[in-house]
Design a protein around this motif. Sequence first.
Motif, mmCIF file in Angstrom:
data_model
loop_
_atom_site.group_PDB
_atom_site.id
_atom_site.type_symbol
_atom_site.label_atom_id
_atom_site.label_comp_id
_atom_site.label_asym_id
_atom_site.label_seq_id
_atom_site.Cartn_x
_atom_site.Cartn_y
_atom_site.Cartn_z
ATOM 1 N N ALA A 137 0.911 -1.086 -0.059
ATOM 2 C CA ALA A 137 -0.105 0.005 -0.062
ATOM 3 C C ALA A 137 0.753 1.188 0.088
ATOM 4 N N ARG A 138 1.835 1.325 0.937
ATOM 5 C CA ARG A 138 2.737 2.441 0.899
ATOM 6 C C ARG A 138 3.527 2.585 -0.278
ATOM 7 N N GLU A 139 3.940 1.706 -1.008
ATOM 8 C CA GLU A 139 4.643 1.943 -2.264
ATOM 9 C C GLU A 139 3.792 2.337 -3.487
ATOM 10 N N LEU A 140 2.492 1.632 -3.674
ATOM 11 C CA LEU A 140 1.584 2.019 -4.528
ATOM 12 C C LEU A 140 1.276 3.549 -4.369
ATOM 13 N N THR A 141 0.957 4.124 -3.045
ATOM 14 C CA THR A 141 0.810 5.505 -2.872
ATOM 15 C C THR A 141 1.698 6.472 -3.007
ATOM 16 N N ARG A 142 2.928 5.816 -3.004
ATOM 17 C CA ARG A 142 4.159 6.755 -3.048
ATOM 18 C C ARG A 142 4.523 6.799 -4.869
ATOM 19 N N PHE A 143 4.003 5.995 -5.330
ATOM 20 C CA PHE A 143 4.487 6.082 -6.796
ATOM 21 C C PHE A 143 3.142 6.549 -7.645
ATOM 22 N N MET A 144 1.946 6.326 -7.309
ATOM 23 C CA MET A 144 0.879 6.511 -8.220
ATOM 24 C C MET A 144 0.220 7.692 -7.730
ATOM 25 N N GLY A 145 -0.143 8.470 -8.949
ATOM 26 C CA GLY A 145 -1.207 9.830 -8.741
ATOM 27 C C GLY A 145 -2.366 9.414 -7.875
ATOM 28 N N PRO A 146 -2.999 10.759 -7.663
ATOM 29 C CA PRO A 146 -4.237 10.587 -7.061
ATOM 30 C C PRO A 146 -5.359 9.855 -7.806
ATOM 31 N N ALA A 147 -5.291 9.990 -9.085
ATOM 32 C CA ALA A 147 -6.479 9.360 -9.883
ATOM 33 C C ALA A 147 -6.022 7.864 -9.890
ATOM 34 N N GLN A 148 -4.944 7.311 -10.127
ATOM 35 C CA GLN A 148 -4.615 6.221 -9.882
ATOM 36 C C GLN A 148 -4.824 5.392 -8.787
ATOM 37 N N CYS A 149 -4.508 6.153 -7.432
ATOM 38 C CA CYS A 149 -4.627 5.684 -6.342
ATOM 39 C C CYS A 149 -6.351 5.409 -5.810
ATOM 40 N N GLU A 150 -6.997 6.215 -6.525
ATOM 41 C CA GLU A 150 -8.387 6.375 -6.538
ATOM 42 C C GLU A 150 -8.848 4.976 -7.015
ATOM 43 N N ALA A 151 -8.387 4.827 -8.415
ATOM 44 C CA ALA A 151 -8.818 3.376 -9.029
ATOM 45 C C ALA A 151 -8.338 2.290 -8.314
ATOM 46 N N MET A 152 -7.222 2.278 -7.854
ATOM 47 C CA MET A 152 -6.486 1.203 -6.869
ATOM 48 C C MET A 152 -7.344 0.984 -5.715
ATOM 49 N N ARG A 153 -7.797 1.820 -5.071
ATOM 50 C CA ARG A 153 -8.843 1.691 -3.936
ATOM 51 C C ARG A 153 -9.798 0.753 -4.185
ATOM 52 N N ALA A 154 -10.599 0.633 -5.544
ATOM 53 C CA ALA A 154 -11.437 -0.300 -5.838
ATOM 54 C C ALA A 154 -11.052 -1.785 -5.440
ATOM 55 N N LEU A 155 -9.859 -1.882 -5.779
ATOM 56 C CA LEU A 155 -9.145 -3.157 -5.551
ATOM 57 C C LEU A 155 -8.527 -3.497 -4.145
ATOM 58 N N MET A 156 -7.911 -2.388 -3.598
ATOM 59 C CA MET A 156 -7.473 -2.441 -2.227
ATOM 60 C C MET A 156 -7.853 -1.327 -1.535
ATOM 61 N N PRO A 157 -8.761 -1.663 -0.620
ATOM 62 C CA PRO A 157 -9.295 -0.083 0.325
ATOM 63 C C PRO A 157 -8.369 0.240 1.140
ATOM 64 N N ASP A 158 -7.267 -0.540 1.497
ATOM 65 C CA ASP A 158 -6.316 0.212 2.507
ATOM 66 C C ASP A 158 -5.330 1.205 1.811
ATOM 67 N N VAL A 159 -5.257 1.187 0.452
ATOM 68 C CA VAL A 159 -4.245 2.141 -0.088
ATOM 69 C C VAL A 159 -4.762 3.708 0.495
ATOM 70 N N ALA A 160 -3.804 4.338 0.893
ATOM 71 C CA ALA A 160 -4.154 5.575 1.684
ATOM 72 C C ALA A 160 -4.742 6.421 0.858
ATOM 73 N N GLU A 161 -5.561 7.431 1.364
ATOM 74 C CA GLU A 161 -6.474 8.764 0.548
ATOM 75 C C GLU A 161 -5.580 9.561 0.206
ATOM 76 N N GLU A 162 -4.354 9.925 0.675
ATOM 77 C CA GLU A 162 -3.485 11.184 0.481
ATOM 78 C C GLU A 162 -2.134 10.511 0.236
ATOM 79 N N GLN A 163 -1.397 11.165 -0.674
ATOM 80 C CA GLN A 163 -0.112 10.826 -0.696
ATOM 81 C C GLN A 163 0.834 11.113 0.543
ATOM 82 N N PRO A 164 1.614 10.145 0.897
ATOM 83 C CA PRO A 164 2.534 10.428 2.363
ATOM 84 C C PRO A 164 3.158 11.620 2.398
ATOM 85 N N ALA A 165 3.475 12.162 3.384
ATOM 86 C CA ALA A 165 4.407 13.363 3.563
ATOM 87 C C ALA A 165 5.659 12.744 3.903
ATOM 88 N N GLU A 166 6.836 13.115 3.117
ATOM 89 C CA GLU A 166 8.238 12.640 3.596
ATOM 90 C C GLU A 166 9.323 13.701 3.389
#
Length: 166
Positions: A137-166
């Motif tokens: 989940a962390r790596e997907l949200t680090r790499f994918m943009g907001p639209a891609q994360c939204e689509a991924m949440r349909a498959l994996m609900p635990d993908v974070a809502e926002e990009q992590p701050a680092e």
Amino acid sequence: MADPDEHPTDLPECPSVQGEGLLPAELRAWMVMLAATGAVERRLHAVVKERLDVSHDEFLVLCLLAEQPGGVRMTRIAELLSRPKTRLTYQIACLQHAGLVTRRSVCGDKRGVEVDLTDKARRLLEEASGQLAETVARELTRFMGPAQCEAMRALMPDVAEEQPAE
């Protein structure tokens, strides 16, 4: 080679995400998926070695078997993981030596061999699955943009809502 700790916002946006090139949306999406899964795999290598003490390829075999109760034929594993049978035979031997899988002949088929997880492997996968899922989940949200994360949440609900701050 890019620094794996670098946050994607520090990097120029991937051209395939912008949608301004020659590729249709399906191919752009495929390129983003390949890049994101590559990032996940790079991170998983270390976590898998640390938690399960197996190679990434051996981990994929364990994951496949974990989803197929009752065992899977070696030919089917090779097919599903796109592995040569000789390489798979070596990986299964390593997993068997570690006490993580069993092999048995398929009844009525002299050449058929079926592989299944041991209780030890099931326990190890259960213990490690939380950390492995967090890594994915962390790596997907680090790499994918907001639209891609939204689509991924349909498959994996635990993908974070926002990009992590680092």
